[in-house]
Structures are given as structure tokens and as C-alpha cells.
Design a protein around this motif. Structure first.
Motif, PDB file in Angstrom:
ATOM      1  N   ASP A 224      47.765  32.996  46.951  1.00  0.00           N
ATOM      2  CA  ASP A 224      46.793  33.727  46.131  1.00  0.00           C
ATOM      3  C   ASP A 224      45.296  32.524  46.192  1.00  0.00           C
ATOM      4  O   ASP A 224      45.597  31.843  45.652  1.00  0.00           O
ATOM      5  CB  ASP A 224      46.748  34.400  44.877  1.00  0.00           C
ATOM      6  CG  ASP A 224      47.868  35.297  44.877  1.00  0.00           C
ATOM      7  OD1 ASP A 224      47.826  36.045  45.939  1.00  0.00           O
ATOM      8  OD2 ASP A 224      48.529  35.593  43.914  1.00  0.00           O
ATOM      9  N   ARG A 225      44.361  32.956  46.745  1.00  0.00           N
ATOM     10  CA  ARG A 225      43.203  32.245  46.816  1.00  0.00           C
ATOM     11  C   ARG A 225      43.383  30.762  47.271  1.00  0.00           C
ATOM     12  O   ARG A 225      43.054  29.663  46.900  1.00  0.00           O
ATOM     13  CB  ARG A 225      42.496  32.135  45.371  1.00  0.00           C
ATOM     14  CG  ARG A 225      42.178  33.357  44.888  1.00  0.00           C
ATOM     15  CD  ARG A 225      41.378  33.324  43.761  1.00  0.00           C
ATOM     16  NE  ARG A 225      41.552  32.307  42.905  1.00  0.00           N
ATOM     17  CZ  ARG A 225      42.064  32.363  41.686  1.00  0.00           C
ATOM     18  NH1 ARG A 225      42.333  33.505  41.190  1.00  0.00           N
ATOM     19  NH2 ARG A 225      42.458  31.173  41.054  1.00  0.00           N
ATOM     20  N   ILE A 228      40.170  28.785  48.765  1.00  0.00           N
ATOM     21  CA  ILE A 228      39.398  28.131  48.202  1.00  0.00           C
ATOM     22  C   ILE A 228      39.945  26.767  47.467  1.00  0.00           C
ATOM     23  O   ILE A 228      39.021  25.904  47.485  1.00  0.00           O
ATOM     24  CB  ILE A 228      38.834  28.798  46.798  1.00  0.00           C
ATOM     25  CG1 ILE A 228      37.588  28.362  46.185  1.00  0.00           C
ATOM     26  CG2 ILE A 228      40.092  29.104  45.840  1.00  0.00           C
ATOM     27  CD1 ILE A 228      36.268  28.685  46.876  1.00  0.00           C
ATOM     28  N   THR A 514      36.546  34.086  47.476  1.00  0.00           N
ATOM     29  CA  THR A 514      37.886  34.853  47.947  1.00  0.00           C
ATOM     30  C   THR A 514      38.205  34.527  49.485  1.00  0.00           C
ATOM     31  O   THR A 514      39.041  34.718  50.107  1.00  0.00           O
ATOM     32  CB  THR A 514      38.077  35.966  47.633  1.00  0.00           C
ATOM     33  OG1 THR A 514      36.666  36.571  48.073  1.00  0.00           O
ATOM     34  CG2 THR A 514      38.098  36.271  45.944  1.00  0.00           C
ATOM     35  N   ASP A 546      40.949  27.070  38.311  1.00  0.00           N
ATOM     36  CA  ASP A 546      39.715  27.814  38.313  1.00  0.00           C
ATOM     37  C   ASP A 546      38.388  27.211  37.569  1.00  0.00           C
ATOM     38  O   ASP A 546      37.353  27.487  38.031  1.00  0.00           O
ATOM     39  CB  ASP A 546      40.088  29.049  37.539  1.00  0.00           C
ATOM     40  CG  ASP A 546      41.046  29.919  38.339  1.00  0.00           C
ATOM     41  OD1 ASP A 546      41.426  29.622  39.573  1.00  0.00           O
ATOM     42  OD2 ASP A 546      41.402  31.259  37.823  1.00  0.00           O
TER      43      ASP A 546
END
Ligand code: C2E
Ligand code: MG
Ligand code: MG
Length: 606
Positions: A224-225, A228, A514, A546
Motif C-alpha cells: 500500500d502506497r 509515495i 497515491t 505518513d
């Protein structure tokens, strides 16, 4: 002619001889007889002499050839040997000696079997000997054993020497060739970065397992992600992260489980001959194992994985279909919040079936006025002031109820219906905004625009201009939101974005973080706003990665003079962190959910 020289020699001698016999004497039968005997004797002597010189010359040439052959045999890299009818060496060249590490003497006193292990001797005896007897020739491969006991792969060519029981053998050391072959095979079947088996290996293994196993579960893992993290920390760190993820996945490998890295941040696991319940447990554990922090170049990185699972033969018997189903299930796992696993199920299958139904229904939706817009407030965070709204579409289907844009926008995009729907959205939003302005509530409106609309740039720009004119709305009060994935081919959309900007309309990148763009590429784009994807805001309190990502997006935005909007603010804590980071704008349930225009007006404008 064979005896030309002898004949010429006889002719000369007979002329000389004849002249002495006949010039001063009367020819008589005796003299004629003597002359003939002379010539015969001279011919015989000449012939013998000629034979002698011929053989001498031949011997000289042969000797020279033998010396040359011997040099040749000794300078070849291949080992050459000749064995007699008992298999004992009669000749070996230098390479043969070097190859096996024996001296010439040792080899010449030995049988060929000295060069092989017992099992190879038995194999060669049963394969090569009959072939030699039958065809006079054999070619094959075997492992040779050196004097020091080490072995090496070799190619062997054996041929029976004509009219004898002797065998001429040529042995080639193929160690390097074998290593090269192994390397090529390894590269073809392995992911270069993580050294895990790649997609090609996966297909081979699936083929093989389908013959052997009753049931195979295909687990499609996607980080996931990851993108980034890769863009923020750099590709080098991204690679190290993938290596560490691969290492953790490898710990699941056993007799029934294999792991593959099929590219990017996608991994596949195959688990066979276990039940669904156990696979469910394994998938949960994989999620937990990946969820633990990684340490890359001094940074702590948190990353999660979404897993989609399909089963052979229950879901499908075709390899590509199984992979596609697992991929779709993975996509669902992401939709339902990421860090999750999802078996391909009836809901997903039903979705695939209802897709075609929705497609038919969607065609009627505009005509039947089933589409409506809801509005979500956008606030200036530091002042807690309403500055704009985002228009979000809803489909009120007469029998299916309200359908989310997440469900029907992809279908509309796929079928091209999005072009008409998009036009309707712009018209409707501008009409609403002009109404509110007339009522004394000037607001900026953001409208989501899909890639397909941008491709028909002329049409889009014309339509916007016409609507702005019709409802007398200032272009600066309209913002177009394009999703980050559109930027994959950003060179292509720059002209249309420039055109839009020239009209005074604003452009925002939606769901930033994303997709595929890097922060660095932003400076080339004619954009005004970045909307940080809500998934980053969701875990802002507990997730250091994050926090770092959001902070760096805000900082870069400030430096590039791009407005930053944080999406999905749900709590006061998230709001406070964003305020500390000097984020200027935000949206989210904390301020208000998207509402129909009347309710929006009631709640926010009165
Ligand atoms: P988006 O443009 O990123 O819109 C934000 C989505 O997040 C909306 O979902 C909104 O309801 C939801 N949201 C807002 N605040 C929060 C929050 O605090 N927490 C959570 N969990 N969610 C929040 P919605 O309305 O379902 O729209 C989904 C997506 O569909 C939109 O994402 C947009 O990409 C697309 N979409 C919506 N309307 C249109 C449209 O008119 N045209 C096009 N092309 N796409 C649209
Ligand atoms: Mg949006
Ligand atoms: Mg968004």
C-alpha cells in the motif's frame, strides 16, 4: 604418368648406349639383344631409384605432418586421448593431463576408467560402448573426476579408429559454459532486485502444481502506497525496502508455499494443499509481518500490504484468469481500507456481472435525471472559514437506491459515458454556484474531471466557457480536480491545463500521494492546488511515515506556491497536526459530509 622420369632416363641412356653400339658397328641380332637387355636393366634400376626417392619424400612429409599434428593436439584446449582394445591409454595430449591432473606416465599406465566415478563408468559403458560398436561414434556429457577427487562437467566425443579396436576420444571441460547457462537461467527466472523467482517462474510453478496439487491458492500482494514512500525517500531506499519486504515474505516459504516477485511492489504467493481457513490465517499473519516497521537508511518506514486471493480449481482453472481474479480481489482489499486481505467472493463476482447491468442503466441516468450533486465544504483551516465547496456526484437509481461514484464513475470512464456526465456536472455545479452567489453566498466550486474528458480538450474547454457565460460565473470561482494518475502522461495534458489556466480557471491535483507523480515533477505543471489523499490523513496521529509525507508535501507546496488542501479530516487531532504543519485548507467529515444543495445551504450558508 607414373614412371616418366625413368622412361626419359632410359631414352637418354639408350640413345647414348645405342650410338656406342651401332655407330661404328654393323647392327647384328646380338647387338640388338644387348641393347634391349641394357634398356630393361636401366629401366628397372631407374624405377627402383624413383620409388626410393618417392618413398623418402613421402616419409619426410608424413613426419612433418605428424610433428604438426602432435603440436596441434597439444595446443588444443580439449583433452585428446587414444585407448587400445583394453581401454588403456596409448596416447594423451597435454590438455588431457592438465584437465585430470595426472602425469603422462600415470595415464599411459591406466585404463580410461581412472577418469570417472563408478556410476559414470557404468553409464558410459552402457551408453557409449554399444554406440561405438554400432555407429563407430558417440557424443555425450558426463562428470570427470580429477586426481584430487574433484569433479567437473565435460562433453565427450568418442570415435572408433578405422579397422581397429582403438578409440579416439576428445574431452571438453564445460564448467564455464555450465556456469554461464546457470546464470542465464537464473536471470531469466529471478527478479534482479530481490532475487526471488519472477513472473516466468510463477507461471512454470503454477503449471507444475496444477498437475500435482488438488488445490492451489494464489495470493496477490501489493504494497500500500509504496510509490509515495519510494518518491519521498528516494529510489535507493525504495529498493532496500522491497528487499526487506521480500526477506520477510521468504520466511513463509515451505514445502507448500512459494513466493514470487512479479515486479514493482507486487508479490505472489502460492499455497497448495491446505484449506481456505488456514490460508485466511496465513494471509492475516503476512499482513501483520509486513505491518511491523522497516528500517531503511536510518529511517523507520511503515508500510502495509493488500492481498487478493483466488483458488484453483474452485474459482478458475486457467492460470491467467486465476491471476486476474486474485488481482481483482486485491483491488477490493485496497478499496476496503488497505492492509487487508480479500478472497475472490460472490460479491466481487456479482460486481463483475452487475457492471454490464449498471452500464445499461447509466446510459438512461442523465435523461431520467437520476444524477444529483452533493456539496462538501472546504475550509481555511487557520481561520476556520468556509471558502469553497467540492461538487460530488451521486446516482439515485429508482430501484437500486443511491449508488456511489466509486462504483459507477469507473464504468462511466470505461464506456465513455463520462464525457456527457462530466458536462452535466460542470453545468449543474456552475448553475448552483451562481444561485448561491445571487443569494449573497459567493463560493468557489471544485469539480472532479476525469482523464477521458481531458482527452477531448477542445470540447471540454468550449463547454466550460459556455457554462461560465450562461450562469455569469467568474472563472476564478471554478476549480477542476484531476486525479494524480492522470499525470502518468503529464506531457500530454499540459497543453489543455495551460489553456484552462489561461481562462483563469484553477486546477487541482486530487488524491495526491497515491499515484505516480513525484513531488519534483510538480514544478512543470500549471497547477494551483494539491489535495493530499485522505489515506495519509487517516493515520496521521500514529504513523511516522505518513507524518513525514504530509509534512514534506505541505513544505514543497509552500515553496512552489501551490495551495495545499488536506482531504478526509475527521478528528480534531488530525486538524491540529495539519495546522501545526501550516496546512492552509482542508475538507472532511470533521467539518461536514457532502450534502444535497438545500441541506448544505441550511447547514453552512444560513
Ligand atoms: P474525491 O474527489 O477525492 O472526493 C473525496 C471523497 O472522499 C468523497 O467520496 C467524499 O465523500 C469522501 N470524503 C470526504 N471527507 C471524508 C472524510 O472525512 N472521511 C472519509 N472517509 N471520506 C471523506 P465520494 O463522494 O464517494 O467520491 C469518491 C470519488 O469519486 C471522488 O473522490 C472522485 O474521485 C470521484 N467523483 C465524485 N464525483 C465525481 C464527478 O462528478 N466526476 C468525476 N469524474 N469523479 C467524481
Ligand atoms: Mg475530488
Ligand atoms: Mg480526493
Amino acid at each position: 604418368m607414373r614412371y616418366t622420369k625413368t622412361i626419359i632416363f632410359c631414352l637418354i641412356v639408350s640413345i647414348v648406349n645405342g650410338s656406342s653400339l651401332f655407330i661404328h658397328h654393323e647392327p647384328s641380332p646380338y647387338r640388338v639383344f644387348l641393347f634391349i637387355v641394357n634398356i630393361v636393366i636401366i629401366f628397372l634400376i631407374g624405377r627402383q631409384l624413383e620409388r626410393y626417392f618417392f618413398i623418402k619424400k613421402e616419409l619426410g612429409t608424413t613426419k612433418l605432418s605428424l610433428i604438426q599434428y602432435s603440436y596441434g593436439l597439444n595446443s588444443t584446449m580439449d583433452g585428446v586421448g587414444i585407448t587400445n582394445e583394453h581401454g588403456e591409454f596409448e596416447y594423451v595430449n597435454e590438455s588431457h593431463m592438465k584437465m585430470y591432473g595426472y602425469s603422462k606416465k600415470e595415464l599411459l599406465q591406466s585404463n580410461w576408467s581412472i577418469c570417472y566415478s563408478q556410476s559414470t563408468i557404468e553409464r558410459l559403458s552402457s551408453l557409449a560402448m554399444p554406440a561405438l560398436d554400432r555407429d563407430g561414434y558417440w557424443r555425450g556429457e558426463a562428470d570427470g573426476i580429477r586426481k584430487d577427487g574433484t569433479s567437473f562437467p565435460q562433453e565427450i566425443i568418442l570415435s572408433r579408429i578405422k579397422n581397429s579396436k582403438k578409440v579416439f576420444c576428445v574431452v571438453r571441460d564445460v564448467t564455464e559454459q555450465k556456469i554461464a547457462e546457470e546464470n542465464i537461467k537464473h536471470m531469466a527466472l529471478t527478479n534482479e532486485l530481490t532475487q526471488l523467482p519472477n513472473r516466468r517462474s510463477l507461471l512454470l510453478r503454477l503449471h507444475q502444481l496444477m498437475d500435482e496439487a488438488d488445490r492451489i491458492f494464489v495470493l496477490f500482494l501489493d504494497l500500500d502506497r509504496f510509490k509515495i514512500a519510494n518518491d519521498t525517500l528516494g529510489h535507493e531506499a525504495g529498493d532496500r525496502l522491497l528487499e526487506q519486504v521480500a526477506n520477510r515474505l521468504v520466511s513463509f516459504r515451505n514445502e507448500y508455499t512459494s513466493v514470487f516477485h512479479i515486479g514493482g511492489d507486487e508479490f505472489i504467493m502460492l499455497i497448495h494443499n491446505i484449506d481456505k481457513h488456514s490460508v485466511n490465517q496465513v494471509a492475516s499473519v503476512i499482513g501483520q509481518v509486513i505491518d511491523k516497521p522497516f528500517y531503511v537508511s536510518g529511517n523507520e518506514i511503515s508500510i502495509t500490504t493488500s492481498i487478493g486471493i483466488s483458488c484453483y480449481p474452485d474459482d478458475h482453472v486457467d492460470i491467467e484468469e486465476l491471476l486476474k481474479l486474485a488481482d481483482t480481489a486485491m483491488y477490493y482489499a485496497k478499496l476496503s481500507g488497505k492492509n487487508n486481505h480479500e478472497f475472490i467472493n460472490n460479491d466481487i463476482k456479482l460486481f463483475l456481472e452487475t457492471k454490464s447491468f449498471l452500464e445499461l442503466e447509466l446510459k438512461k441516468a442523465i435523461r431520467n435525471q437520476e444524477l444529483v450533486l452533493h456539496y462538501q465544504p472546504k475550509l481555511a483551516l487557520q481561520r476556520n472559514k468556509l471558502v469553497g465547496v467540492e461538487a460530488l456526484i451521486r446516482w439515485k437509481h429508482p430501484t437500486l437506491g443511491t449508488i456511489s461514484p466509486v462504483e459507477f464513475i469507473p464504468i462511466a470512464e470505461e464506456t465513455g459515458l463520462i464525457v456527457d456526465i462530466g458536462k452535466w456536472v460542470i453545468k449543474e455545479a456552475l448553475q448552483q454556484i451562481s444561485e448561491w452567489e445571487k443569494e449573497g453566498f459567493p463560493l468557489q466550486v471544485s469539480v472532479n474531471v476525469s482523464q477521458r474528458q481531458l482527452k477531448r480538450e477542445g470540447e471540454l474547454v468550449q463547454h466550460i466557457q459556455a457554462c461560465l457565460q450562461q450562469y455569469n460565473v467568474n472563472p476564478k470561482d471554478l476549480e477542476l480536480e484531476i486525479t494524480e494518475s492522470v499525470l502518468e502522461n503529464y506531457e500530454k495534458i499540459i497543453p489543455v491545463l495551460n489553456e484552462v489556466k489561461t481562462l483563469g480557471i484553477k486546477v487541482a491535483i486530487d488524491d495526491f500521494g497515491t499515484g505516480f507523480s513525484s513531488l519534483g515533477s510538480l514544478k512543470y505543471l500549471p497547477i494551483n492546488t494539491l489535495k493530499i489523499d485522505q489515506t495519509f490523513i487517516k493515520d496521521l496521529e500514529g504513523n511516522k511515515t505518513d507524518l513525514a509525507i504530509v509534512k514534506s508535501i505541505i513544505d514543497v507546496g509552500r515553496n512552489l506556491e501551490i495551495e495545499i488542501v488536506a482531504e478526509g479530516i475527521e478528528t480534531i487531532e488530525q486538524l491540529n497536526i495539519l495546522k501545526d504543519f501550516k496546512c492552509l485548507y482542508g475538507q472532511g467529515y470533521y467539518f461536514g459530509q457532502p450534502l444535497p444543495p438545500e441541506q448544505f445551504k441550511e447547514k453552512f450558508l444560513t
